[in-house]
Design an enzyme around this catalytic site. Structure first.
Site, PDB file in Angstrom:
ATOM      1  N   ASP A 153      -6.070  -6.646   9.683  1.00  0.00           N
ATOM      2  CA  ASP A 153      -7.410  -6.019   9.651  1.00  0.00           C
ATOM      3  C   ASP A 153      -8.520  -6.980   9.206  1.00  0.00           C
ATOM      4  O   ASP A 153      -9.648  -6.914   9.704  1.00  0.00           O
ATOM      5  CB  ASP A 153      -7.413  -4.740   8.777  1.00  0.00           C
ATOM      6  CG  ASP A 153      -6.791  -4.911   7.398  1.00  0.00           C
ATOM      7  OD1 ASP A 153      -6.373  -6.030   7.054  1.00  0.00           O
ATOM      8  OD2 ASP A 153      -6.710  -3.903   6.655  1.00  0.00           O
ATOM      9  N   LYS A 192       0.803  -1.227   0.000  1.00  0.00           N
ATOM     10  CA  LYS A 192       0.000   0.000   0.000  1.00  0.00           C
ATOM     11  C   LYS A 192       0.841   1.285   0.000  1.00  0.00           C
ATOM     12  O   LYS A 192       0.504   2.266   0.657  1.00  0.00           O
ATOM     13  CB  LYS A 192      -0.947   0.003   1.212  1.00  0.00           C
ATOM     14  CG  LYS A 192      -1.953  -1.142   1.176  1.00  0.00           C
ATOM     15  CD  LYS A 192      -2.886  -1.153   2.345  1.00  0.00           C
ATOM     16  CE  LYS A 192      -2.271  -1.787   3.565  1.00  0.00           C
ATOM     17  NZ  LYS A 192      -3.238  -2.264   4.555  1.00  0.00           N
TER      18      LYS A 192
END
Ligand code: BGC
Length: 415
Positions: free
Chosen positions: A149, A114
């Site tokens: 997550d 990311k």
């Protein structure tokens, strides 16, 4: 397919007070979560802004920032007076990057994803590094779990919805987690004494699917994104489907067509703003697709404001179609990751507890994702056995429940 050591699902009677940390792209979110049992909870939280330069800074800066923010939170909520280094507050650290774990409270970062590129963290145990920073400040906390997550989303959602079978993130990155029986996981060391039917959560890390570039067709824009990213060759699947990249694909197409004099050709049209990498957020794509104003006035205004570009009629038509194509491909790929898990596990019904900006904010994502899933899994007309639900707060509630489950498990072992 990373073993996370989160064993089993919550029972609903988990209790206690926990601190949770979630390192996102722009903020660190710190929560004090009190689990009251019977699915009840109390959450207090603060966000600490992360300077954009930190994403490409050093390990020292990262751990200092997290430990200092944690110290500030403990002070604000007077937790530094309530807990001590002898009786520390249990902490769940949501770290949503691929980590190799030999136990739930440790994790070695395999690679940044990311757009993160902080030096000196890959190959290191992130729990050890953060613990050192806590110790230097004598903070009364102890890491109990390093949490992805997707796993947080799955566990938090299972707490209130027993039909949750998969936790997924369709946001800046993409990924999913599910529960697997230990007997089906060859990489688990059998000497650890885990029973074959013990469920354990697997973080698929399928954003890295096809890193060898052998399966998925790539456009020249996909290749360019990969080559210009901090980690070329990695997260191949994610670079086609996740929120961080959708706007960038859009920009690269526009820039290419502008260079080839197929778009924005008027002499007084300056399209140089298009040259800034990642200047088009995925939210812009959603905005374009969502635009129902007369003559797509909203799209015109967005282009003018963000890029200083006046769109002509045919250009409006083009950007709308382009935004749609990029988002449709992304949504359909996202359904493939989920379909793969369903096929592997023989999951025929249940909820995919999803979180992330694309799932929550893109107006057409859910429908496209659902339709593609129906195609892959061959559902009959009108069938909808696997559906997407909004995940409960994975990095706050989820991480806290995971800590509570782990402490309960350890207690049982001692008894
Ligand atoms: C990371 C995963 C994470 C996903 C969604 C990916 O880039 O590798 O660990 O779950 O993003 O945040």
């Amino acid at each position: 397919m990373n073993v996370t050591w989160v064993q089993g699902l919550p029972e609903g009677d988990e209790k206690g007070t926990f601190l949770t940390l979630d390192l996102g792209g722009t903020n660190l979110r710190v929560c004090k979560v009190t689990l009251l049992g019977q699915g009840k909870r109390d959450v207090e939280q603060e966000q600490y802004r992360m300077m954009p330069e930190m994403k490409t800074g050093t390990a020292k800066q990262l751990w200092t920032y997290i430990a200092d923010s944690t110290a500030q939170f403990l002070k604000t909520y007077k937790l530094d007076q309530k807990y001590s280094t002898n009786e520390p507050l249990p902490l769940g650290f949501t770290f949503s990057y691929p980590v190799h774990q030999d136990s739930i409270d440790h994790g070695t970062l395999t690679t940044w994803t990311k757009g993160f590129d902080i030096k000196g963290v890959e190959g290191e145990d992130v729990a050890d590094a953060l613990t050192t920073a806590f110790e230097e400040r004598k903070l009364p906390v102890k890491i109990i779990a390093v949490v992805n997550d997707t796993v947080g989303a799955l566990i938090a959602s299972s707490y209130s919805d027993p039909e949750s079978v998969i936790g997924a993130i369709f946001g800046t990155g993409c990924n999913a987690a599910y529960m697997e029986s230990c007997g089906s996981i060859p990489k688990i060391d059998r000497s650890k004494g885990l029973k074959d039917d013990q469920l354990i959560s697997i973080n698929c890390e399928y954003g890295a699917f096809d890193n060898a570039h052998k399966v998925l067709p790539l456009t020249k824009y996909d290749k360019q994104i990969d080559e210009e990213s901090p980690r070329p060759g990695e997260q191949a699947f994610e670079k086609l489907s996740a929120g961080l990249y959708l706007g960038e694909i859009f920009r690269l197409v526009l820039l290419d067509l502008e260079k080839r004099k197929l778009l924005f050709t008027d002499r007084d049209q300056d399209a140089s703003a298009l040259k800034h990498p990642y200047c088009i957020d995925t939210g812009i794509l959603s905005g374009i697709e969502d635009d129902e104003t007369p003559r797509f006035q909203k799209t015109r205004e967005m282009f003018l404001e963000l890029l200083n570009i006046f769109l002509k009629e045919y250009e409006i038509e083009f950007v709308r179609r382009l935004a749609e194509m990029i988002a449709v491909r992304g949504a359909r790929l996202c359904s493939c990751g989920i379909a793969a898990i369903c096929r592997k596990k023989g999951i025929r019904s249940g909820h995919v507890a999803a979180d992330g900006s694309v799932a929550n904010k893109h107006p057409k994502f859910k429908r496209r994702w659902r339709n593609a899933l129906a195609e892959v899994l061959d559902w009959k007309e009108g069938e909808d056995p696997i559906s997407m639900t909004s995940a409960e707060d994975g990095s706050g509630l989820g991480a806290a429940i995971i800590c509570a489950m782990e402490l309960k498990r350890r207690e049982k072992l001692v008894r």
